[in-house]
Enzyme design. Structure first.
Site, PDB file in Angstrom:
ATOM      1  N   HIS A  55      -4.667  -6.295  -3.550  1.00  0.00           N
ATOM      2  CA  HIS A  55      -3.776  -5.809  -2.485  1.00  0.00           C
ATOM      3  C   HIS A  55      -4.564  -5.038  -1.433  1.00  0.00           C
ATOM      4  CE1 HIS A  55      -1.340  -5.932  -6.301  1.00  0.00           C
ATOM      5  NE2 HIS A  55      -0.520  -6.601  -5.506  1.00  0.00           N
ATOM      6  N   HIS A  62      -3.130   2.764  -2.287  1.00  0.00           N
ATOM      7  CA  HIS A  62      -1.936   2.624  -1.437  1.00  0.00           C
ATOM      8  C   HIS A  62      -1.407   3.983  -0.939  1.00  0.00           C
ATOM      9  CE1 HIS A  62      -1.720  -1.614  -2.192  1.00  0.00           C
ATOM     10  NE2 HIS A  62      -1.578  -1.449  -3.500  1.00  0.00           N
TER      11      HIS A  62
END
Ligand code: Q9C
Ligand code: ZN
Length: 383
Positions: A235, A188
């Site tokens: 994710h 991320h």
């Protein structure tokens, strides 16, 4: 013959130096899910599979160069000094947590530059899950160095493999694999913003380092080595996508939930830009995705995109938060699914480095990570 042992690169520094006390989940204060015991339980499981893994804590120091190729200097300076400034400004000792994030609808009105740490904490972080504690920067730095150490070994192991294939003593069906067991995770983290438990993008740093090695040439076209990234964390890896969005190498591919964090990236419409157009492949999946659907989609992604790219190396963002009982996710992958996923990656026939990302069901974390790695080696996983 299958390579019978996989090297595991790790460091206790990843476990001891980054221990935020809490996070917020749907408004409730909870313990920090990306916890140090994640590494311990994975390591413990791998050590019960006595002949299959060889753990090393040897970490080479690659310095700042490879990290600065991926992350911006002002962001690195911020990460390094944030905790100290935060405390000086009266911040809570738990660590740096943004309170005001420059939402784009506000930021477009403003001409002010962040001057204190409270403001910078919003400028350089996109959510509330990447707490910066006293030694977070050191932990993240170390995770990147461990990943680079594994990456350098990937080059060596892949060369040996190539020679063995030519000599007829190894088969393309059983490519070698390595595993970087690191935390904090990385996918991320964008070039100049942290979030989602991630600070430095370990895998992106590794990919860029491989591309930057002047002596490493692609088998397909004689240019730099070609890297295909498979992001199998639950994710979407917004960080890795952003870092390589305008590049034709590496290829970034991701299977992830369409309905979940980080919410604003991960659509199939995000295909890359400029030279990178066509080299960013997002495959969003619905909640409650099962083993069969997942493996079928992964196999199709591999056939349609990964193999045609003619990669020299595969880098896997290895998340097992796809597990059915993961506390922050929503797929239905079972522990039987992970060896199948590993096996699908093995069938690509290309040397692979697995880099640890998410996975928060502590009870099954070792079994599930181990399942992917053992499946890649063509072995069953035993509980
Ligand atoms: N409702 C990784 O797996 N909080 N990061 C999400 C969900 C942050 C996940 C809240 C999740 C970050 C590496
Ligand atoms: Zn994740």
């Amino acid at each position: 013959m299958a390579p019978s042992r996989m090297k595991v690169f790790t460091s206790t520094l990843c476990t001891t130096m980054h221990t935020p006390a809490y996070e917020f989940l749907s408004g409730a204060e909870t313990h920090y899910y990306e916890s140090p015991d994640r590494r311990d339980v994975i390591l413990k499981y791998l050590e019960t599979q006595d002949d299959s893994f060889e753990v090393t804590e040897r970490t080479e120091d690659f310095g700042a160069g490879p990290i600065e190729r991926v992350h911006k200097q002002d962001f690195l300076d911020y990460l390094k000094t944030a905790y100290e400034e935060w405390i000086k400004e009266g911040g809570h000792p738990n660590g740096v947590l943004p309170g005001t994030i420059p939402h784009y609808k506000v930021a477009r009105l403003g001409k002010l530059k962040a001057s204190n740490c409270l403001a910078k904490s919003g400028e350089y972080c996109f959510d509330m899950s990447a707490v910066i504690t006293k030694d977070t920067f050191k932990a993240a730095w170390n995770a990147a160095q461990v990943t680079l150490t594994a990456t350098k070994d990937l080059v060596r192991v892949a060369d040996e493999f190539e020679q063995s294939v030519v000599a007829g003593t190894a088969s393309r069906d059983n490519p070698p694999g390595l595993y970087a067991l690191v935390r904090p995770p990385g996918h991320h983290a964008q070039s100049d913003i942290c979030g989602g438990y991630c600070y430095l993008n370990n895998l992106a740093i590794a990919a860029q380092w491989l591309i930057d090695q002047p002596d490493l040439k692609s088998k397909a076209d004689g240019g730099p080595k070609r890297i295909a990234i498979l992001d199998i964390d639950f994710h979407h890896g917004n960080g890795t996508q952003e870092i390589f969005y305008t590049a034709a190498n590496p290829l970034y591919t991701s299977l992830h939930s369409v309905e979940d964090y980080p919410y604003f990236t991960g659509s199939a419409l995000e295909k890359g830009e400029g030279e990178g157009l066509g080299f960013n492949i997002n495959i969003p999946l619905p909640h409650a995705t099962t083993n069969d659907d997942y493996v079928e989609t992964l196999d199709k992604l591999i056939q349609d995109h990964v193999i045609p790219f003619k990669p020299d190396y595969i880098l896997v963002s290895l998340g097992v938060d796809t597990y059915k009982d993961d506390p922050i996710a929503g797929f239905l992958i079972t522990s039987e699914g992970y060896p199948r996923i590993g096996n699908s990656i093995r069938k690509i026939g290309v040397p692979t480095l697995f880099v640890q990302e998410g996975g928060y069901c502590i009870e099954k974390l070792g079994l599930n990570v181990g399942g992917i790695l053992l499946g890649y080696m063509g072995k069953p996983a035993s509980a």
